[in-house]
Design an enzyme around this catalytic site. Sequence first.
Site, mmCIF file in Angstrom:
data_model
loop_
_atom_site.group_PDB
_atom_site.id
_atom_site.type_symbol
_atom_site.label_atom_id
_atom_site.label_comp_id
_atom_site.label_asym_id
_atom_site.label_seq_id
_atom_site.Cartn_x
_atom_site.Cartn_y
_atom_site.Cartn_z
ATOM 1 C CG ASP A 295 166.832 38.657 84.506
ATOM 2 O OD1 ASP A 295 167.958 38.127 84.486
ATOM 3 O OD2 ASP A 295 166.595 39.781 84.019
ATOM 4 C CG ASP B 21 172.582 39.471 83.919
ATOM 5 O OD1 ASP B 21 172.390 39.663 82.707
ATOM 6 O OD2 ASP B 21 171.690 39.627 84.770
#
Length: 418
Positions: free
Chosen positions: A274, A228
């Site tokens: 997420d 990420d």
Amino acid sequence: MESLLPLVLATLVALAYYVPVPVHMLIASSCTIWHGSFSALKAMEAKEKRKSSGAENEYEDDINTDMHTMTSSDAYMGPVFGSVLLFGLYLVYKFCPKNLVNLLVKGYFVMFGTLCICDILVFTTKSRGWTASWHKRSLIAFRIPFYQKICEAFGEKPKPNDDEVNVTALEAVGYVIGAAIGVWYLVSNHWTANNIFGVAFSLQAIRTLSVGSFLNATILLSGLFLYDIFWVFGTDVMVTVAKKFDGPIKLLFPWGIQDSETGKWRHSLLGLGDIVMPGIFIALMLRFDHARLKAKQEDTNERQSLLASSSRVEDLPFTTRYCYFSWVMMGYFAGLSATIFVMYTFDAAQPALLYLVPACLGSALGNASRLGELSELWKYNEVVPEKTDETEKEEEEERFTEEEPSASEKDSKAKKDD
């Protein structure tokens, strides 16, 4: 279903008036993870009950307990495959017509979303015991043509009834609801329809995916932590795909204002990764709580100390029964709050896993350290080793030696016979 009520209420208020984006985002993600985690626990409990009753192959009102368990290699390679897929989508949007790509993507996700909504409806109905006689009524039944030949061509051996398709009345209701939402989404592209599909994908993933062990979870989340950070801060790939990808791979949260340049309503977004990736870990912690509580009930001394303040396990405080789940949920809430705070402060996209991974892993390890259970947590493993021919042979030999009488027993028996 009660755990999704705050999300439903927040969505209705946002439709009628306005809900602050940070509040809406926290409610949506937390409710989805909470509900998905307990759905996964219900599926595991149903599987245990089915095994103990010896009814593993009976097709009654048993809920779907299928769960894909990751191996260590899956955990290592997950961020790599994710990077390949993400960069592939980036190239597709760069060199192919955007409208055509979005049309194909929308069509695929609407079909997949319809299947997810149907499965969630059937699972919820059966796990809650909301059964009726018409639920099992068969509406459509047929066999898939050339199924066995196709399987054999790919080197797989199909089971006798694998080619049978039977759609019940309850499943038909689920397909109709999913298709109706899909048509609404294709026609209007409304953020609510997008979010319904996004939540459905997340719930299905959290319920049907397991990282297998705490070690695998640590490997996977650590890899995604770096993944990420690189794709958000190191390149424009993640942000470009998230903005151009017109499909329910993210949850949208309306600002209540229009863009001055395009005239479109502005939204903040939260990627499903997420929610799903931390959600799978949080669901694992809930199942660890379940296994830990079960072990304490079987141990006499532990059971006495556990039930010192209550006569039944069900009457114990929620945070006592599910302490790891509670701690990690609080960690997730704090991590996402930090993400939103930094995002608004610097007015820039943030890699949410940069904050969520340390918050979730740290809260689990912190709670284990507090309880003196670091070793138990680190060794926790849901993978049941498959029995090979050698192990089965060894078990048979051990059983045979236990059943066979010793030499002294044979002599004493012979004397008695004389």
